[in-house]
Design an enzyme around this catalytic site. Structure first.
Site, PDB file in Angstrom:
ATOM      1  N   LYS A  97       0.812  -1.201   0.000  1.00 20.68           N
ATOM      2  CA  LYS A  97       0.000   0.000   0.000  1.00 20.68           C
ATOM      3  C   LYS A  97       0.853   1.262   0.000  1.00 20.68           C
ATOM      4  CE  LYS A  97      -3.531  -2.130   2.948  1.00 20.68           C
ATOM      5  NZ  LYS A  97      -4.158  -2.050   4.295  1.00 20.68           N
ATOM      6  N   GLY A  98       2.058   1.151   0.517  1.00 24.01           N
ATOM      7  CA  GLY A  98       2.857   2.319   0.881  1.00 24.01           C
ATOM      8  C   GLY A  98       3.091   3.343  -0.203  1.00 24.01           C
ATOM      9  N   ASP A 139       7.688   3.076  -2.031  1.00 24.25           N
ATOM     10  CA  ASP A 139       7.844   4.090  -0.989  1.00 24.25           C
ATOM     11  C   ASP A 139       9.253   4.051  -0.416  1.00 24.25           C
ATOM     12  OD1 ASP A 139       7.474   1.604   0.206  1.00 24.25           O
ATOM     13  OD2 ASP A 139       5.835   2.242   1.512  1.00 24.25           O
ATOM     14  N   ASP A 174      14.277  -1.275   1.600  1.00 22.86           N
ATOM     15  CA  ASP A 174      14.952  -1.606   2.856  1.00 22.86           C
ATOM     16  C   ASP A 174      15.927  -2.762   2.598  1.00 22.86           C
ATOM     17  OD1 ASP A 174      15.601  -1.917   5.531  1.00 22.86           O
ATOM     18  OD2 ASP A 174      13.684  -2.764   6.124  1.00 22.86           O
ATOM     19  N   LYS A 201      16.791   3.169   1.996  1.00 21.17           N
ATOM     20  CA  LYS A 201      17.305   2.933   3.353  1.00 21.17           C
ATOM     21  C   LYS A 201      18.323   1.801   3.259  1.00 21.17           C
ATOM     22  CE  LYS A 201      14.661   1.203   6.739  1.00 21.17           C
ATOM     23  NZ  LYS A 201      13.566   1.127   7.748  1.00 21.17           N
ATOM     24  N   PHE A 248      12.949   3.482  11.640  1.00 22.08           N
ATOM     25  CA  PHE A 248      11.670   3.083  11.067  1.00 22.08           C
ATOM     26  C   PHE A 248      10.867   4.327  10.739  1.00 22.08           C
ATOM     27  CE2 PHE A 248       7.550   1.209  10.489  1.00 22.08           C
ATOM     28  CZ  PHE A 248       7.875   0.072   9.761  1.00 22.08           C
ATOM     29  N   ASP A 255       3.680   3.167   6.729  1.00 22.04           N
ATOM     30  CA  ASP A 255       2.921   2.837   7.939  1.00 22.04           C
ATOM     31  C   ASP A 255       3.756   2.109   8.968  1.00 22.04           C
ATOM     32  OD1 ASP A 255       3.124   0.318   6.474  1.00 22.04           O
ATOM     33  OD2 ASP A 255       1.695  -0.444   7.938  1.00 22.04           O
ATOM     34  N   ARG A 277      -0.092   6.489   7.878  1.00 19.86           N
ATOM     35  CA  ARG A 277       0.140   6.687   6.444  1.00 19.86           C
ATOM     36  C   ARG A 277      -0.249   8.083   5.978  1.00 19.86           C
ATOM     37  NH1 ARG A 277       1.088   1.628   4.043  1.00 19.86           N
ATOM     38  NH2 ARG A 277      -0.085  -0.108   4.899  1.00 19.86           N
TER      39      ARG A 277
HETATM   40  P1  IMP Z   1      12.198  -4.610   1.524  1.00 20.89           P
HETATM   41  O1  IMP Z   1      11.660  -5.737   0.720  1.00 20.89           O
HETATM   42  O2  IMP Z   1      12.892  -5.061   2.778  1.00 20.89           O
HETATM   43  O3  IMP Z   1      13.058  -3.657   0.724  1.00 20.89           O
HETATM   44  O4  IMP Z   1      10.986  -3.838   2.109  1.00 20.89           O
HETATM   45  C1  IMP Z   1      10.230  -3.018   1.408  1.00 20.89           C
HETATM   46  C2  IMP Z   1       8.920  -2.773   2.137  1.00 20.89           C
HETATM   47  O5  IMP Z   1       9.035  -2.824   3.562  1.00 20.89           O
HETATM   48  C3  IMP Z   1       8.492  -1.380   1.812  1.00 20.89           C
HETATM   49  O6  IMP Z   1       7.662  -1.388   0.672  1.00 20.89           O
HETATM   50  C4  IMP Z   1       7.738  -0.958   3.032  1.00 20.89           C
HETATM   51  O7  IMP Z   1       6.390  -1.298   2.892  1.00 20.89           O
HETATM   52  C5  IMP Z   1       8.334  -1.760   4.158  1.00 20.89           C
HETATM   53  N1  IMP Z   1       9.265  -0.933   4.942  1.00 20.89           N
HETATM   54  C6  IMP Z   1      10.617  -1.019   4.979  1.00 20.89           C
HETATM   55  N2  IMP Z   1      11.154  -0.101   5.798  1.00 20.89           N
HETATM   56  C7  IMP Z   1      10.101   0.608   6.277  1.00 20.89           C
HETATM   57  C8  IMP Z   1      10.001   1.734   7.173  1.00 20.89           C
HETATM   58  O8  IMP Z   1      10.986   2.293   7.687  1.00 20.89           O
HETATM   59  N3  IMP Z   1       8.750   2.176   7.420  1.00 20.89           N
HETATM   60  C9  IMP Z   1       7.625   1.612   6.865  1.00 20.89           C
HETATM   61  N4  IMP Z   1       7.683   0.574   6.028  1.00 20.89           N
HETATM   62  C10 IMP Z   1       8.909   0.070   5.731  1.00 20.89           C
HETATM   63 MG    MG Z   2       5.825  -0.966   0.546  1.00 21.91          MG
END
Ligand code: IMP
Ligand code: MG
Length: 172
Positions: A40-41, A97, A100, A128, A149, A156, A162
């Site tokens: 959703k982000g 969004d 990570d 990040k 975070f 969210d 959000r």
């Molecule tokens: P990844 O697959 O670990 O890169 O994660 C991506 C998803 O994790 C993003 O689309 C976000 O929805 C969620 N996410 C990662 N870090 C944060 C944060 O600091 N705040 C909120 N959502 C996060």
């Molecule tokens: Mg996301």
């Protein structure tokens, strides 16, 4: 609720979104783009980005779940909502969004390449880097953030926060 610290202000976001849209429009000039928002982000960022984009653009969404209700990443990524558009031969821009670990965008990039898109690039509001698990090139990045975070502007924590127009870091 926990304390929060302002990380990116509304004017900073607006300015950067305009710059990114300018870069994207230049890179795809003469063509057209299918933007795929990661729900959703990404819905807030995508909505702002496409309205600054001077380019024929189609919009679709995908939903991948890599987070539960908490703030810890997990490796079991699932596709829980797919796109509707036919992307064969199309230029794709995945709009996220925040990146990570990198697992979500690298999974999606491979998925769309496998469906014979002409090209697949990634645009993330926030990069990040601290917990990156997969080496992945991000083509357009709004802001780089070391750690923490983040909430707001679509992001969210357990489905809360959000709706803030700015990005904050949750303090513990
Ligand atoms: P990844 O697959 O670990 O890169 O994660 C991506 C998803 O994790 C993003 O689309 C976000 O929805 C969620 N996410 C990662 N870090 C944060 C944060 O600091 N705040 C909120 N959502 C996060
Ligand atoms: Mg996301």
């Amino acid at each position: 609720m926990k304390q929060k610290e302002l990380i990116v202000s509304r004017p900073e976001i607006s300015r950067r979104v305009k710059e990114l849209a300018g870069d994207i429009a230049r890179d795809y000039a003469g063509g057209s783009l299918v933007t795929i928002g990661v729900l959703k982000g990404a819905f807030v960022f995508l909505a702002d980005l496409i309205r600054e984009l001077d380019l024929p653009v189609e919009v679709d969404f995908v939903r991948a779940a890599s987070y539960g209700r908490g703030t810890v990443s997990s490796n079991d990524l699932r596709l829980i909502m797919d796109i509707e558009l036919d992307i064969i031969g199309r230029d794709i821009l995945i709009v996220e969004d925040i990146v990570d670990t990198g697992l979500t965008v690298s999974y999606l990039k491979e998925l769309f390449k496998g469906r014979r898109a002409r090209s697949v690039r990634i645009c993330a509001l926030i990069d990040k880097k601290e917990r990156r698990q997969i080496k992945i090139e991000l083509d357009y990045v709004g802001f780089e953030v070391g750690q923490g975070f983040l909430i707001g502007y679509g992001l969210d924590c357990a489905e809360q926060h959000r709706h803030y127009p700015e990005v904050y870091c949750l303090k513990d």
